[in-house]
Design a protein around this motif. Structure first.
Motif, PDB file in Angstrom:
ATOM      1  N   GLY A  94       6.050  15.361 -16.456  1.00 38.06           N
ATOM      2  CA  GLY A  94       5.622  15.539 -14.992  1.00 38.06           C
ATOM      3  C   GLY A  94       5.143  14.443 -14.295  1.00 38.06           C
ATOM      4  O   GLY A  94       4.116  13.525 -14.830  1.00 38.06           O
ATOM      5  N   ILE A  95       5.627  13.726 -13.246  1.00 34.99           N
ATOM      6  CA  ILE A  95       5.415  12.410 -12.756  1.00 34.99           C
ATOM      7  C   ILE A  95       4.722  12.615 -11.251  1.00 34.99           C
ATOM      8  O   ILE A  95       5.282  13.372 -10.356  1.00 34.99           O
ATOM      9  CB  ILE A  95       6.782  11.818 -12.367  1.00 34.99           C
ATOM     10  N   ASP A  96       3.538  12.003 -11.474  1.00 35.29           N
ATOM     11  CA  ASP A  96       2.840  12.178  -9.950  1.00 35.29           C
ATOM     12  C   ASP A  96       2.385  10.636  -9.712  1.00 35.29           C
ATOM     13  O   ASP A  96       1.682  10.009 -10.374  1.00 35.29           O
ATOM     14  CB  ASP A  96       1.463  12.959 -10.133  1.00 35.29           C
ATOM     15  N   SER A  97       3.032  10.145  -8.572  1.00 36.67           N
ATOM     16  CA  SER A  97       2.810   8.668  -8.059  1.00 36.67           C
ATOM     17  C   SER A  97       1.675   8.496  -7.278  1.00 36.67           C
ATOM     18  O   SER A  97       1.069   7.385  -7.291  1.00 36.67           O
ATOM     19  CB  SER A  97       4.018   7.956  -7.394  1.00 36.67           C
ATOM     20  N   ALA A  98       1.022   9.569  -6.630  1.00 36.84           N
ATOM     21  CA  ALA A  98       0.007   9.553  -5.863  1.00 36.84           C
ATOM     22  C   ALA A  98      -1.302   8.896  -6.407  1.00 36.84           C
ATOM     23  O   ALA A  98      -2.191   8.159  -5.802  1.00 36.84           O
ATOM     24  CB  ALA A  98      -0.295  11.021  -5.139  1.00 36.84           C
ATOM     25  N   GLU A  99      -1.805   9.574  -7.502  1.00 39.72           N
ATOM     26  CA  GLU A  99      -2.722   9.167  -8.283  1.00 39.72           C
ATOM     27  C   GLU A  99      -2.564   8.305  -9.302  1.00 39.72           C
ATOM     28  O   GLU A  99      -3.598   8.171 -10.476  1.00 39.72           O
ATOM     29  CB  GLU A  99      -3.757  10.396  -8.415  1.00 39.72           C
ATOM     30  N   CYS A 100      -1.253   7.495  -9.380  1.00 37.76           N
ATOM     31  CA  CYS A 100      -1.057   6.694 -10.745  1.00 37.76           C
ATOM     32  C   CYS A 100      -2.280   5.546 -10.980  1.00 37.76           C
ATOM     33  O   CYS A 100      -2.597   5.111  -9.921  1.00 37.76           O
ATOM     34  CB  CYS A 100       0.137   6.225 -10.615  1.00 37.76           C
ATOM     35  N   PRO A 101      -2.625   5.555 -12.022  1.00 37.91           N
ATOM     36  CA  PRO A 101      -3.867   4.553 -12.591  1.00 37.91           C
ATOM     37  C   PRO A 101      -3.446   3.157 -12.001  1.00 37.91           C
ATOM     38  O   PRO A 101      -2.064   2.868 -12.124  1.00 37.91           O
ATOM     39  CB  PRO A 101      -4.173   4.533 -14.084  1.00 37.91           C
ATOM     40  N   VAL A 129       0.852  -1.327   0.005  1.00 35.93           N
ATOM     41  CA  VAL A 129       0.090  -0.043  -0.030  1.00 35.93           C
ATOM     42  C   VAL A 129       0.921   1.047  -0.013  1.00 35.93           C
ATOM     43  O   VAL A 129       1.634   1.423   0.926  1.00 35.93           O
ATOM     44  CB  VAL A 129      -0.847   0.078   1.113  1.00 35.93           C
ATOM     45  N   THR A 130       0.733   2.057  -0.906  1.00 36.90           N
ATOM     46  CA  THR A 130       1.499   3.296  -1.153  1.00 36.90           C
ATOM     47  C   THR A 130       0.454   4.452  -1.784  1.00 36.90           C
ATOM     48  O   THR A 130      -0.584   3.986  -2.328  1.00 36.90           O
ATOM     49  CB  THR A 130       2.699   3.204  -1.820  1.00 36.90           C
ATOM     50  N   SER A 131       0.944   5.477  -1.727  1.00 31.32           N
ATOM     51  CA  SER A 131       0.346   6.545  -2.264  1.00 31.32           C
ATOM     52  C   SER A 131      -1.078   7.024  -1.876  1.00 31.32           C
ATOM     53  O   SER A 131      -1.283   6.548  -0.838  1.00 31.32           O
ATOM     54  CB  SER A 131       0.158   6.250  -3.908  1.00 31.32           C
ATOM     55  N   TYR A 132      -1.957   7.424  -2.621  1.00 31.56           N
ATOM     56  CA  TYR A 132      -3.373   7.875  -2.314  1.00 31.56           C
ATOM     57  C   TYR A 132      -3.052   8.707  -1.070  1.00 31.56           C
ATOM     58  O   TYR A 132      -2.253   9.930  -0.920  1.00 31.56           O
ATOM     59  CB  TYR A 132      -4.141   6.865  -2.241  1.00 31.56           C
ATOM     60  N   ASP A 133      -3.907   8.516  -0.011  1.00 34.72           N
ATOM     61  CA  ASP A 133      -3.955   9.557   1.225  1.00 34.72           C
ATOM     62  C   ASP A 133      -3.086   8.608   2.415  1.00 34.72           C
ATOM     63  O   ASP A 133      -3.404   9.298   3.273  1.00 34.72           O
ATOM     64  CB  ASP A 133      -5.368   9.693   1.646  1.00 34.72           C
ATOM     65  N   LEU A 134      -2.633   7.438   2.294  1.00 30.31           N
ATOM     66  CA  LEU A 134      -2.137   6.912   3.202  1.00 30.31           C
ATOM     67  C   LEU A 134      -0.947   7.704   3.992  1.00 30.31           C
ATOM     68  O   LEU A 134      -0.081   8.319   3.192  1.00 30.31           O
ATOM     69  CB  LEU A 134      -1.542   5.630   2.537  1.00 30.31           C
ATOM     70  N   GLY A 135      -0.923   7.657   5.231  1.00 31.86           N
ATOM     71  CA  GLY A 135      -0.135   8.471   6.007  1.00 31.86           C
ATOM     72  C   GLY A 135      -0.144  10.033   6.196  1.00 31.86           C
ATOM     73  O   GLY A 135       0.616  10.933   6.752  1.00 31.86           O
ATOM     74  N   ALA A 180      -9.627  -0.876  -0.499  1.00 34.35           N
ATOM     75  CA  ALA A 180      -9.279  -1.919  -1.446  1.00 34.35           C
ATOM     76  C   ALA A 180      -8.632  -1.401  -2.926  1.00 34.35           C
ATOM     77  O   ALA A 180      -7.453  -1.873  -3.221  1.00 34.35           O
ATOM     78  CB  ALA A 180     -10.226  -3.193  -1.812  1.00 34.35           C
ATOM     79  N   ALA A 181      -9.067  -0.244  -3.154  1.00 41.33           N
ATOM     80  CA  ALA A 181      -8.719   0.371  -4.333  1.00 41.33           C
ATOM     81  C   ALA A 181      -7.047   1.002  -4.123  1.00 41.33           C
ATOM     82  O   ALA A 181      -6.502   1.120  -5.099  1.00 41.33           O
ATOM     83  CB  ALA A 181      -9.517   1.555  -4.945  1.00 41.33           C
ATOM     84  N   TRP A 182      -6.477   0.839  -2.929  1.00 39.79           N
ATOM     85  CA  TRP A 182      -5.171   1.457  -2.807  1.00 39.79           C
ATOM     86  C   TRP A 182      -4.246   0.380  -2.793  1.00 39.79           C
ATOM     87  O   TRP A 182      -3.051   0.544  -2.829  1.00 39.79           O
ATOM     88  CB  TRP A 182      -5.208   2.376  -1.525  1.00 39.79           C
TER      89      TRP A 182
END
Length: 332
Positions: free
Chosen positions: A271-278, A90-96, A111-113
């Motif tokens: 530009g690289i964004d890992s937080a909301e990567c599909p 589990v990484t990215s999204y809103d974790l932490g 589960a989607a994370w």
């Protein structure tokens, strides 16, 4: 029974400051997620350090448990995609950030994370990568998809002693690129050579103040974690058809450059964004990290610590005194 567990908890003090302590939480303290995960490993990131100081741009409400990375085993699941015993990342999204994070023995998340742990990768290896390695993987994927290859020239990696820079250097070396790293830490040269750097340059060499719109072509690709004039200098130094992947702004969010690298040399800036990567791309990157992109000597890339050592380590991170990744062993 409402199970107790250990967690790093950041709390506001009466003086308006913030303190980090290892304390107990209950499962009922966690947000209502689809999946309860017992965390075996986490990793430290700069966002965790910011959250530990009360940075409201990262975390709005306290007390809070940081940790934007976690690898562990499913304890309970309300989603049929996961079952008890599954090993997951589990990484990215809103974790932490505003969701209780991985610097604790348990997390509860949607589960989607969740990404299933790929075959060929241990939970510890997943956290040697974590968000930093995943971000490095996204940068490399963008450059390779654009057509940057070892035959076309060297790759420049800025901020090379940080998490993204460390993993980017190791992965690029693994897949055949010649890597030039940029650092302001003379003491890091042995470390960078060990993980795969072919050339090490001082930060000042990538801080062009001439005002020229283009410089001598030197690099087929750039992975930049710092932004500002260093990214601008790197862009001016790309070869024809080269590309840069930008994923950070520790130096500056400003980009003092012109359109000349793009319209005269056909360069690209991703530009690289890992937080909301599909999720489709997320799984693809993790598969590569577990297989063809796996560094040959992962033990050279990280230091492992216990949860109890995290507060002191976060202070060192904020002071810019860490080199490489820090992996946190949460559960035996």
């Amino acid at each position: 029974m409402d199970q107790k567990f250990k967690a790093l908890i950041v709390s506001a003090t009466e003086e308006g400051k913030y303190s980090c302590n290892i304390s107990e939480k209950s499962i009922s303290d966690l947000p209502q997620g689809d999946v309860l995960v017992k965390v075996h490993f986490s990793a430290l990131n700069y966002k965790d350090a910011l959250s530990s100081t009360g940075n409201k741009g990262v975390t709005k409400n306290y007390p809070h448990t940081p940790g934007i990375d976690a690898a562990g085993v499913v304890e309970e699941s309300n989603d049929p995609a996961f079952k008890a015993g599954d090993k997951v990342i589990v990484t990215s999204y809103d974790l932490g950030m505003n969701t209780s994070g991985g610097l604790a023995e348990y997390i509860s998340v949607p589960a989607a994370w969740i990404v299933p742990l790929p075959e060929g990768m241990t939970m510890q290896e997943a956290m040697i990568h974590g968000t930093a390695g995943f971000t490095a993987g996204m940068c490399i994927n963008a450059l390779c998809n654009y057509g940057v290859s070892p035959e076309k020239g060297k790759i420049l990696v800025t901020g090379s002693t940080g998490g993204v820079g460390t993993l980017a250097t190791a992965i690029l070396s693994k897949i055949g690129f010649r890597v030039t790293t940029v650092t302001g830490k003379p003491e890091a040269k042995e470390f960078l050579t060990k993980i795969g750097a072919d050339e090490i340059v001082e930060r000042e060499a990538l801080d062009d103040q001439s005002g020229r719109p283009l410089l001598k072509s030197a690099y087929a690709g750039v992975i930049d974690t710092v932004g500002g004039n260093i990214l601008a200098t790197a862009l001016k130094s790309l070869t024809y058809g080269g590309a840069a992947a930008a994923c950070g702004l520790v130096a500056s969010p400003q980009l003092p450059t012109t359109v000349f690298p793009f319209i005269l040399r056909g360069n690209a800036l991703f530009g690289i964004d890992s937080a909301e990567c599909p999720m489709i791309l997320r799984k693809e990157i993790w598969h590569k990290l577990a297989n063809e992109w796996k560094p040959d000597h992962p033990d050279d890339l990280f230091t492992e610590i216990s949860l109890e050592e995290v507060p002191q380590r976060l202070e060192l991170m904020l002071a810019g005194k860490l080199i490489g990744k820090t992996v946190v062993k949460i559960c035996p």
